[in-house]
Design a protein around this motif. Structure first.
Motif, PDB file in Angstrom:
ATOM      1  N   ALA A 153       8.341  -7.753  -6.415  1.00  0.00           N
ATOM      2  CA  ALA A 153       9.309  -7.956  -5.334  1.00  0.00           C
ATOM      3  C   ALA A 153      10.143  -9.181  -5.679  1.00  0.00           C
ATOM      4  CB  ALA A 153       8.576  -8.163  -4.006  1.00  0.00           C
ATOM      5  N   ALA A 154      11.154  -9.454  -4.879  1.00  0.00           N
ATOM      6  CA  ALA A 154      12.011 -10.616  -5.123  1.00  0.00           C
ATOM      7  C   ALA A 154      11.208 -11.915  -5.130  1.00  0.00           C
ATOM      8  CB  ALA A 154      13.109 -10.688  -4.065  1.00  0.00           C
ATOM      9  N   ARG A 155      10.156 -12.023  -4.330  1.00  0.00           N
ATOM     10  CA  ARG A 155       9.334 -13.240  -4.259  1.00  0.00           C
ATOM     11  C   ARG A 155       8.339 -13.358  -5.404  1.00  0.00           C
ATOM     12  NH1 ARG A 155       9.950 -15.973   0.422  1.00  0.00           N
ATOM     13  NH2 ARG A 155      10.865 -14.803   2.119  1.00  0.00           N
ATOM     14  N   GLY A 156       8.116 -12.266  -6.125  1.00  0.00           N
ATOM     15  CA  GLY A 156       7.174 -12.311  -7.231  1.00  0.00           C
ATOM     16  C   GLY A 156       6.368 -11.033  -7.344  1.00  0.00           C
ATOM     17  N   SER A 157       5.386 -11.064  -8.220  1.00  0.00           N
ATOM     18  CA  SER A 157       4.524  -9.910  -8.453  1.00  0.00           C
ATOM     19  C   SER A 157       3.148 -10.166  -7.868  1.00  0.00           C
ATOM     20  CB  SER A 157       4.387  -9.659  -9.959  1.00  0.00           C
ATOM     21  OG  SER A 157       5.638  -9.346 -10.506  1.00  0.00           O
ATOM     22  N   GLU A 188      11.887  -2.893  -0.903  1.00  0.00           N
ATOM     23  CA  GLU A 188      12.066  -3.981  -1.862  1.00  0.00           C
ATOM     24  C   GLU A 188      11.098  -3.907  -3.041  1.00  0.00           C
ATOM     25  OE1 GLU A 188      13.208  -7.756   0.907  1.00  0.00           O
ATOM     26  OE2 GLU A 188      11.141  -7.035   1.075  1.00  0.00           O
ATOM     27  N   LEU A 189      10.063  -3.092  -2.922  1.00  0.00           N
ATOM     28  CA  LEU A 189       8.986  -3.090  -3.924  1.00  0.00           C
ATOM     29  C   LEU A 189       9.224  -2.110  -5.046  1.00  0.00           C
ATOM     30  CD1 LEU A 189       5.871  -3.217  -1.569  1.00  0.00           C
ATOM     31  CD2 LEU A 189       6.931  -5.099  -2.819  1.00  0.00           C
ATOM     32  N   ARG A 190       8.703  -2.481  -6.226  1.00  0.00           N
ATOM     33  CA  ARG A 190       8.695  -1.580  -7.371  1.00  0.00           C
ATOM     34  C   ARG A 190       7.295  -1.610  -7.969  1.00  0.00           C
ATOM     35  NH1 ARG A 190      10.830  -6.254  -8.345  1.00  0.00           N
ATOM     36  NH2 ARG A 190      10.386  -7.413 -10.229  1.00  0.00           N
ATOM     37  N   ALA A 191       6.823  -0.440  -8.381  1.00  0.00           N
ATOM     38  CA  ALA A 191       5.488  -0.351  -8.973  1.00  0.00           C
ATOM     39  C   ALA A 191       5.470  -1.044 -10.310  1.00  0.00           C
ATOM     40  CB  ALA A 191       5.098   1.117  -9.133  1.00  0.00           C
ATOM     41  N   GLN A 192       4.332  -1.647 -10.661  1.00  0.00           N
ATOM     42  CA  GLN A 192       4.198  -2.322 -11.974  1.00  0.00           C
ATOM     43  C   GLN A 192       3.005  -1.768 -12.727  1.00  0.00           C
ATOM     44  OE1 GLN A 192       4.221  -6.592 -11.187  1.00  0.00           O
ATOM     45  NE2 GLN A 192       6.395  -6.581 -11.645  1.00  0.00           N
TER      46      GLN A 192
END
Length: 192
Positions: A153-157, A188-192
């Motif tokens: 996310a924009a704030r971090g992982s 806002e989230l993306r899978a990692q």
């Protein structure tokens, strides 16, 4: 308070008429009870609520008057049945807000904040759009991610600890790589 990810007693279980001094210190859970029992009818209570960075508190109401004092950080607070960022009022440490029983309210915390709430119970939360968490049997119909998923996310992982959905607001509590916690919206989230 059933959606809170940790309710602790900060008063060491003292009886109502016993003295107490409870300093402000880092909170490990969402709620610290300082005095009384918020769920007891007709009884006064005082509690502190930790708002994680990025938290949107969806529209909700309480069956009792709510007195709110910001003790750390900056909290944005508004009234209405629908979340509307344009009506949020900034409350800095020491600021006070009053919400009469039955009024619809919502909030936002761009960075971490702690608010102290007091009133006379029973303190219950009625979510305007209902409330779902990752533990609900039909969670997969609402949430795109699951507990433990690694996301960015924009704030971090970090990894997803919990998910909360009320109406159109769907957000996740995320534990970052250094143990810090923050909130992010589903979009806002993306899978990692």
């Amino acid at each position: 308070m059933t959606a809170a990810s940790g309710v602790t007693r900060a008063d060491a279980g003292k009886a109502p008429r016993e003295h107490r001094v409870i300093p402000l210190r880092p909170m490990s859970g969402d709620v610290e009870i300082l005095y009384g029992d918020p769920e007891a009818s007709g009884e006064p209570f005082v509690m502190r609520i930790r708002e994680l960075a990025g938290t949107v508190v969806p529209p909700h109401a309480h069956p009792v008057d709510e007195h709110i004092t910001v003790v750390q950080g900056t909290w944005y607070f508004g009234f209405g049945e629908k979340f509307d960022a344009t009506v949020l009022e900034e409350l800095k440490p020491g600021a006070y807000a009053f919400a009469p029983k039955g009024s619809w309210m919502f909030g936002y915390s761009p960075e971490a904040a702690i608010v102290q709430v007091h009133g006379v119970g029973p303190f219950q939360i009625h979510w305007h759009g209902g409330l779902k968490t990752l533990d609900d049997p039909d969670a997969k119909s609402t949430f795109h991610f699951s507990r433990g998923d690694r996301v960015g996310a924009a704030r971090g992982s970090g990894r997803i600890v919990e998910g909360y959905a009320s109406g159109t607001i769907i957000q996740y509590e995320i534990e970052g790589l250094q143990g810090e916690r923050f909130m992010a919206h589903q979009h806002e989230l993306r899978a990692q």
